[in-house]
Motif scaffolding. Structure first.
Motif, PDB file in Angstrom:
ATOM      1  N   MET A  32      -1.843  13.993  15.961  1.00 60.99           N
ATOM      2  CA  MET A  32      -1.155  12.972  16.723  1.00 60.99           C
ATOM      3  C   MET A  32      -1.059  11.687  15.898  1.00 60.99           C
ATOM      4  O   MET A  32      -2.073  11.168  15.444  1.00 60.99           O
ATOM      5  CB  MET A  32      -1.903  12.675  18.013  1.00 60.99           C
ATOM      6  CG  MET A  32      -2.033  13.872  18.925  1.00 60.99           C
ATOM      7  SD  MET A  32      -0.448  14.337  19.590  1.00 60.99           S
ATOM      8  CE  MET A  32      -0.678  13.879  21.249  1.00 60.99           C
ATOM      9  N   ILE A  33       0.114  11.176  15.736  1.00 61.75           N
ATOM     10  CA  ILE A  33       0.320   9.940  14.984  1.00 61.75           C
ATOM     11  C   ILE A  33      -0.114   8.758  15.840  1.00 61.75           C
ATOM     12  O   ILE A  33       0.280   8.628  16.986  1.00 61.75           O
ATOM     13  CB  ILE A  33       1.790   9.800  14.563  1.00 61.75           C
ATOM     14  CG1 ILE A  33       2.148  10.926  13.593  1.00 61.75           C
ATOM     15  CG2 ILE A  33       2.059   8.428  13.962  1.00 61.75           C
ATOM     16  CD1 ILE A  33       3.605  10.973  13.236  1.00 61.75           C
ATOM     17  N   LYS A  34      -0.923   7.898  15.254  1.00 59.63           N
ATOM     18  CA  LYS A  34      -1.455   6.717  15.941  1.00 59.63           C
ATOM     19  C   LYS A  34      -0.781   5.422  15.486  1.00 59.63           C
ATOM     20  O   LYS A  34      -0.909   4.405  16.133  1.00 59.63           O
ATOM     21  CB  LYS A  34      -2.967   6.580  15.701  1.00 59.63           C
ATOM     22  CG  LYS A  34      -3.764   7.779  16.116  1.00 59.63           C
ATOM     23  CD  LYS A  34      -3.853   7.883  17.611  1.00 59.63           C
ATOM     24  CE  LYS A  34      -4.783   9.021  17.956  1.00 59.63           C
ATOM     25  NZ  LYS A  34      -4.616   9.505  19.289  1.00 59.63           N
ATOM     26  N   GLY A  35      -0.113   5.443  14.341  1.00 62.00           N
ATOM     27  CA  GLY A  35       0.531   4.241  13.822  1.00 62.00           C
ATOM     28  C   GLY A  35       0.735   4.376  12.324  1.00 62.00           C
ATOM     29  O   GLY A  35       0.384   5.388  11.725  1.00 62.00           O
ATOM     30  N   LEU A  36       1.313   3.378  11.731  1.00 59.08           N
ATOM     31  CA  LEU A  36       1.554   3.352  10.291  1.00 59.08           C
ATOM     32  C   LEU A  36       0.289   2.868   9.592  1.00 59.08           C
ATOM     33  O   LEU A  36      -0.239   1.807   9.912  1.00 59.08           O
ATOM     34  CB  LEU A  36       2.716   2.413   9.972  1.00 59.08           C
ATOM     35  CG  LEU A  36       3.133   2.295   8.525  1.00 59.08           C
ATOM     36  CD1 LEU A  36       3.655   3.636   8.019  1.00 59.08           C
ATOM     37  CD2 LEU A  36       4.196   1.231   8.377  1.00 59.08           C
ATOM     38  N   PHE A  37      -0.214   3.651   8.633  1.00 61.73           N
ATOM     39  CA  PHE A  37      -1.435   3.263   7.936  1.00 61.73           C
ATOM     40  C   PHE A  37      -1.154   2.511   6.646  1.00 61.73           C
ATOM     41  O   PHE A  37      -1.785   1.513   6.355  1.00 61.73           O
ATOM     42  CB  PHE A  37      -2.315   4.478   7.623  1.00 61.73           C
ATOM     43  CG  PHE A  37      -3.583   4.102   6.906  1.00 61.73           C
ATOM     44  CD1 PHE A  37      -4.629   3.497   7.590  1.00 61.73           C
ATOM     45  CD2 PHE A  37      -3.719   4.291   5.542  1.00 61.73           C
ATOM     46  CE1 PHE A  37      -5.787   3.108   6.932  1.00 61.73           C
ATOM     47  CE2 PHE A  37      -4.875   3.915   4.868  1.00 61.73           C
ATOM     48  CZ  PHE A  37      -5.907   3.326   5.578  1.00 61.73           C
ATOM     49  N   GLU A  38      -0.221   3.010   5.826  1.00 60.90           N
ATOM     50  CA  GLU A  38      -0.015   2.331   4.552  1.00 60.90           C
ATOM     51  C   GLU A  38       1.444   2.297   4.154  1.00 60.90           C
ATOM     52  O   GLU A  38       2.233   3.138   4.545  1.00 60.90           O
ATOM     53  CB  GLU A  38      -0.831   2.984   3.430  1.00 60.90           C
ATOM     54  CG  GLU A  38      -0.415   4.383   3.076  1.00 60.90           C
ATOM     55  CD  GLU A  38      -1.314   4.995   2.025  1.00 60.90           C
ATOM     56  OE1 GLU A  38      -1.336   4.500   0.894  1.00 60.90           O
ATOM     57  OE2 GLU A  38      -1.973   5.994   2.350  1.00 60.90           O
ATOM     58  N   THR A  39       1.754   1.272   3.378  1.00 63.22           N
ATOM     59  CA  THR A  39       3.068   1.094   2.781  1.00 63.22           C
ATOM     60  C   THR A  39       2.837   0.718   1.327  1.00 63.22           C
ATOM     61  O   THR A  39       1.965  -0.091   1.027  1.00 63.22           O
ATOM     62  CB  THR A  39       3.843  -0.031   3.486  1.00 63.22           C
ATOM     63  OG1 THR A  39       4.060   0.333   4.837  1.00 63.22           O
ATOM     64  CG2 THR A  39       5.172  -0.294   2.817  1.00 63.22           C
ATOM     65  N   HIS A  40       3.613   1.311   0.432  1.00 66.37           N
ATOM     66  CA  HIS A  40       3.543   0.980  -0.989  1.00 66.37           C
ATOM     67  C   HIS A  40       4.920   0.513  -1.425  1.00 66.37           C
ATOM     68  O   HIS A  40       5.924   1.103  -1.032  1.00 66.37           O
ATOM     69  CB  HIS A  40       3.143   2.204  -1.824  1.00 66.37           C
ATOM     70  CG  HIS A  40       1.732   2.626  -1.588  1.00 66.37           C
ATOM     71  ND1 HIS A  40       0.766   2.534  -2.548  1.00 66.37           N
ATOM     72  CD2 HIS A  40       1.118   3.133  -0.501  1.00 66.37           C
ATOM     73  CE1 HIS A  40      -0.377   2.972  -2.066  1.00 66.37           C
ATOM     74  NE2 HIS A  40      -0.185   3.341  -0.807  1.00 66.37           N
ATOM     75  N   ILE A  41       4.942  -0.530  -2.237  1.00 66.95           N
ATOM     76  CA  ILE A  41       6.212  -1.026  -2.747  1.00 66.95           C
ATOM     77  C   ILE A  41       6.140  -1.192  -4.257  1.00 66.95           C
ATOM     78  O   ILE A  41       5.083  -1.451  -4.823  1.00 66.95           O
ATOM     79  CB  ILE A  41       6.630  -2.356  -2.085  1.00 66.95           C
ATOM     80  CG1 ILE A  41       5.559  -3.434  -2.278  1.00 66.95           C
ATOM     81  CG2 ILE A  41       6.944  -2.149  -0.612  1.00 66.95           C
ATOM     82  CD1 ILE A  41       5.994  -4.812  -1.824  1.00 66.95           C
ATOM     83  N   ASN A  42       7.280  -1.011  -4.885  1.00 68.74           N
ATOM     84  CA  ASN A  42       7.431  -1.218  -6.315  1.00 68.74           C
ATOM     85  C   ASN A  42       7.766  -2.691  -6.538  1.00 68.74           C
ATOM     86  O   ASN A  42       8.624  -3.241  -5.852  1.00 68.74           O
ATOM     87  CB  ASN A  42       8.559  -0.319  -6.839  1.00 68.74           C
ATOM     88  CG  ASN A  42       8.678  -0.344  -8.343  1.00 68.74           C
ATOM     89  OD1 ASN A  42       7.724  -0.648  -9.041  1.00 68.74           O
ATOM     90  ND2 ASN A  42       9.857  -0.023  -8.845  1.00 68.74           N
ATOM     91  N   VAL A  43       7.066  -3.339  -7.483  1.00 71.02           N
ATOM     92  CA  VAL A  43       7.310  -4.740  -7.793  1.00 71.02           C
ATOM     93  C   VAL A  43       7.585  -4.891  -9.284  1.00 71.02           C
ATOM     94  O   VAL A  43       7.200  -4.046 -10.088  1.00 71.02           O
ATOM     95  CB  VAL A  43       6.115  -5.628  -7.364  1.00 71.02           C
ATOM     96  CG1 VAL A  43       5.905  -5.554  -5.853  1.00 71.02           C
ATOM     97  CG2 VAL A  43       4.835  -5.261  -8.092  1.00 71.02           C
ATOM     98  N   SER A  44       8.246  -5.984  -9.648  1.00 72.45           N
ATOM     99  CA  SER A  44       8.579  -6.194 -11.063  1.00 72.45           C
ATOM    100  C   SER A  44       7.409  -6.795 -11.845  1.00 72.45           C
ATOM    101  O   SER A  44       7.330  -6.617 -13.052  1.00 72.45           O
ATOM    102  CB  SER A  44       9.806  -7.089 -11.190  1.00 72.45           C
ATOM    103  OG  SER A  44       9.573  -8.335 -10.576  1.00 72.45           O
ATOM    104  N   ASN A  45       6.518  -7.525 -11.158  1.00 71.10           N
ATOM    105  CA  ASN A  45       5.370  -8.144 -11.812  1.00 71.10           C
ATOM    106  C   ASN A  45       4.220  -8.156 -10.812  1.00 71.10           C
ATOM    107  O   ASN A  45       4.202  -8.976  -9.893  1.00 71.10           O
ATOM    108  CB  ASN A  45       5.727  -9.567 -12.261  1.00 71.10           C
ATOM    109  CG  ASN A  45       4.592 -10.269 -12.966  1.00 71.10           C
ATOM    110  OD1 ASN A  45       3.450 -10.249 -12.520  1.00 71.10           O
ATOM    111  ND2 ASN A  45       4.904 -10.914 -14.080  1.00 71.10           N
TER     112      ASN A  45
END
Length: 151
Positions: free
Chosen positions: A1-14
């Motif tokens: 059962m999904i409870k919520g969003l745990f992680e997000t990863h983003i690509n950055v330039s620096n």
């Protein structure tokens, strides 16, 4: 059962410049830094509940604009524009207009404010309102929403 969003990863330039930006934000707690992979991870809010990861030039040097939202309390939204302004961060409402007139998403309902990180990623601070959802209504100003609920 999904409870919520745990992680997000983003690509950055620096990743060092982005680290400095994210560490200015309220409740962004540094968790782990990997200098070899040029990445850094943060707890968002309470440790163990939600995580943000940033990584330089991964998987490529191209940075595609992403969007994500941090959940905050209504009291935080009231002061968010002043808080962001004090950090040198420009903010807008949903329509890209002045953050002085925040917008409500009646289908949730929630009110939010937007700003960009150094790579142009769209970040939202969003607060759920203690009202019933109104799916029949269009997005409206918070002022109009409050007038609707005080009648």
């Amino acid at each position: 059962m999904i409870k919520g969003l745990f992680e997000t990863h983003i690509n950055v330039s620096n990743y060092e410049k982005s680290s400095s930006f994210y560490e200015k934000l309220l409740n962004i707690i540094p968790l782990y830094e990997d200098r070899v992979r040029k990445s850094k991870f943060y707890w968002v809010g309470k440790p163990g509940e939600s995580m943000l990861g940033i990584r330089e030039n991964y998987p490529s040097p191209l940075v595609q604009r992403q969007h994500f939202a941090f959940r905050v309390d209504v009291e935080d939204i009231i002061h968010a524009n002043d808080y962001l302004k004090a950090l040198g961060i420009e903010s807008t409402n949903f329509y890209g207009d002045s953050p002085e007139e925040l917008m409500v998403f009646p289908f949730m309902p929630a009110v939010s404010i937007y700003f960009d990180d150094p790579d142009g990623h769209s970040i939202e601070l969003i607060a759920m309102l203690n009202d019933e959802p109104r799916t029949e209504l269009e997005i409206m100003s918070w002022k109009d929403w409050n007038q609707l609920h005080t009648k």
